[in-house]
Design a protein around this motif. Structure first.
Motif, PDB file in Angstrom:
ATOM      1  N   PRO A 280     100.738  77.610 119.735  1.00 38.37           N
ATOM      2  CA  PRO A 280     100.996  76.535 120.697  1.00 38.37           C
ATOM      3  C   PRO A 280     101.036  75.182 120.009  1.00 38.37           C
ATOM      4  O   PRO A 280     100.340  74.957 119.013  1.00 38.37           O
ATOM      5  CB  PRO A 280      99.799  76.637 121.654  1.00 38.37           C
ATOM      6  CG  PRO A 280      98.739  77.313 120.859  1.00 38.37           C
ATOM      7  CD  PRO A 280      99.442  78.235 119.910  1.00 38.37           C
ATOM      8  N   GLU A 281     101.862  74.307 120.538  1.00 37.05           N
ATOM      9  CA  GLU A 281     101.969  72.966 119.959  1.00 37.05           C
ATOM     10  C   GLU A 281     100.714  72.165 120.269  1.00 37.05           C
ATOM     11  O   GLU A 281     100.068  72.375 121.296  1.00 37.05           O
ATOM     12  CB  GLU A 281     103.185  72.248 120.547  1.00 37.05           C
ATOM     13  CG  GLU A 281     104.496  72.838 120.127  1.00 37.05           C
ATOM     14  CD  GLU A 281     105.667  72.174 120.826  1.00 37.05           C
ATOM     15  OE1 GLU A 281     105.520  71.017 121.276  1.00 37.05           O
ATOM     16  OE2 GLU A 281     106.720  72.819 120.924  1.00 37.05           O
TER      17      GLU A 281
ATOM     18  N   MET B  81      99.278  70.944 123.907  1.00 37.55           N
ATOM     19  CA  MET B  81      99.537  71.847 125.035  1.00 37.55           C
ATOM     20  C   MET B  81      98.211  72.160 125.722  1.00 37.55           C
ATOM     21  O   MET B  81      97.143  72.068 125.106  1.00 37.55           O
ATOM     22  CB  MET B  81     100.191  73.151 124.564  1.00 37.55           C
ATOM     23  CG  MET B  81     101.664  73.010 124.223  1.00 37.55           C
ATOM     24  SD  MET B  81     102.404  74.578 123.678  1.00 37.55           S
ATOM     25  CE  MET B  81     102.797  75.330 125.235  1.00 37.55           C
ATOM     26  N   ASN B  82      98.251  72.559 126.989  1.00 38.02           N
ATOM     27  CA  ASN B  82      97.035  72.865 127.745  1.00 38.02           C
ATOM     28  C   ASN B  82      96.791  74.359 127.826  1.00 38.02           C
ATOM     29  O   ASN B  82      97.726  75.137 128.041  1.00 38.02           O
ATOM     30  CB  ASN B  82      97.150  72.297 129.168  1.00 38.02           C
ATOM     31  CG  ASN B  82      97.123  70.790 129.157  1.00 38.02           C
ATOM     32  OD1 ASN B  82      96.284  70.184 128.516  1.00 38.02           O
ATOM     33  ND2 ASN B  82      98.071  70.182 129.855  1.00 38.02           N
TER      34      ASN B  82
ATOM     35  N   ARG C  81      93.007  70.975 125.759  1.00 41.88           N
ATOM     36  CA  ARG C  81      94.224  70.672 124.984  1.00 41.88           C
ATOM     37  C   ARG C  81      94.112  71.237 123.567  1.00 41.88           C
ATOM     38  O   ARG C  81      93.066  71.146 122.927  1.00 41.88           O
ATOM     39  CB  ARG C  81      94.449  69.161 124.935  1.00 41.88           C
ATOM     40  CG  ARG C  81      94.937  68.578 126.262  1.00 41.88           C
ATOM     41  CD  ARG C  81      95.274  67.114 126.095  1.00 41.88           C
ATOM     42  NE  ARG C  81      94.121  66.379 125.610  1.00 41.88           N
ATOM     43  CZ  ARG C  81      93.434  65.497 126.329  1.00 41.88           C
ATOM     44  NH1 ARG C  81      93.784  65.216 127.571  1.00 41.88           N
ATOM     45  NH2 ARG C  81      92.400  64.873 125.815  1.00 41.88           N
TER      46      ARG C  81
ATOM     47  N   PHE D 236      98.973  79.279 127.526  1.00 44.00           N
ATOM     48  CA  PHE D 236      99.189  77.844 127.292  1.00 44.00           C
ATOM     49  C   PHE D 236     100.400  77.359 128.086  1.00 44.00           C
ATOM     50  O   PHE D 236     101.326  78.114 128.335  1.00 44.00           O
ATOM     51  CB  PHE D 236      99.427  77.554 125.814  1.00 44.00           C
ATOM     52  CG  PHE D 236      98.306  77.996 124.923  1.00 44.00           C
ATOM     53  CD1 PHE D 236      97.191  77.194 124.723  1.00 44.00           C
ATOM     54  CD2 PHE D 236      98.360  79.224 124.286  1.00 44.00           C
ATOM     55  CE1 PHE D 236      96.157  77.595 123.915  1.00 44.00           C
ATOM     56  CE2 PHE D 236      97.318  79.642 123.472  1.00 44.00           C
ATOM     57  CZ  PHE D 236      96.206  78.829 123.287  1.00 44.00           C
TER      58      PHE D 236
ATOM     59  N   ARG E  75     102.694  73.413 128.943  1.00 47.66           N
ATOM     60  CA  ARG E  75     102.867  71.989 128.596  1.00 47.66           C
ATOM     61  C   ARG E  75     102.212  71.113 129.642  1.00 47.66           C
ATOM     62  O   ARG E  75     102.156  71.400 130.782  1.00 47.66           O
ATOM     63  CB  ARG E  75     104.347  71.650 128.499  1.00 47.66           C
ATOM     64  CG  ARG E  75     104.975  72.322 127.304  1.00 47.66           C
ATOM     65  CD  ARG E  75     106.392  71.821 127.080  1.00 47.66           C
ATOM     66  NE  ARG E  75     106.983  72.588 126.011  1.00 47.66           N
ATOM     67  CZ  ARG E  75     106.739  72.376 124.723  1.00 47.66           C
ATOM     68  NH1 ARG E  75     105.931  71.422 124.351  1.00 47.66           N
ATOM     69  NH2 ARG E  75     107.314  73.117 123.797  1.00 47.66           N
TER      70      ARG E  75
END
Length: 197
Positions: free
Chosen positions: A58-59, A62-63, A133, A195, A197
């Motif tokens: 995940p970036e 991200m949540n 996050r 995850f 955004r």
């Protein structure tokens, strides 16, 4: 004499052109192209695999979903985390800023019995902050040879200093398994990616 020399100059050139038109050099061209094609195929496969592995990370920012988070604690005994596809037993310690995880992964019987050959398997732990996050992702997956049989237990290990803001971590994974023999049956994908955004 003059006519003969003109013919000798023209005929070889025409022969070459005719030969190319009729594909006489195609074997030579194919031999020249084969190494290039092999390199291109390997490069494409690595890009595909790398792209897939990159997608599973995940970036930053991200949540993560609330129920997927596992709180970091000073000391934690044996714990279990599971989905319908995998079961992970692990122990976690956080001492002097070092997070140590030691565990083992088991795949569901329905996967092992029907698709006993590993094509690929990625398993990650992602550190998240108090709001969930993403801060950092760590590959903790077991090393499994491609197209090898699924071992009964797959070891998971991590020793890492988490980011200072980390409050929890999240497990996520992706894998593909195949029938045995490979040319019969099909494949089965598994995955957990909590995850957004």
């Amino acid at each position: 004499m003059e006519r003969e020399s003109r013919l000798s100059q023209v005929v070889p050139g025409n022969r070459e052109k005719g030969c190319r038109r009729n594909g006489c050099e195609s074997g030579q061209g194919a031999r020249r192209a084969a190494p290039g094609l092999a390199v291109a195929a390997i490069f494409a496969a690595l890009l595909l695999l790398g792209g897939c592995a990159g997608f599973l990370r995940p970036e930053q920012g991200m949540n993560s979903t609330g129920e997927s988070r596992i709180a970091l604690a000073e000391t934690k005994g044996r714990a279990v985390w599971e989905t319908g596809e995998v079961r992970v037993q692990y122990s976690l310690q956080l001492r002097d800023g070092l997070c140590t995880l030691d565990g083992e992964l088991r795949l569901a019987d329905r996967i092992v019995n029907s698709f006993p050959v590993v094509d690929r398997l990625f398993f990650y732990a992602t550190f998240v902050d108090g709001q969930g996050r993403v801060l950092e992702t760590v590959d903790i997956g077991p090393v499994v040879p491609a197209y090898g049989s699924i071992p009964e237990r797959l070891p998971l290990k991590m020793a890492r200093r988490p980011p200072a803001e980390a409050k929890s971590f999240v497990f996520h994974y992706f894998g593909t398994f195949r029938a045995n023999p490979l040319d019969e049956g099909g494949s089965w994908d598994i995955g957990h990616f909590p995850f957004a955004r």
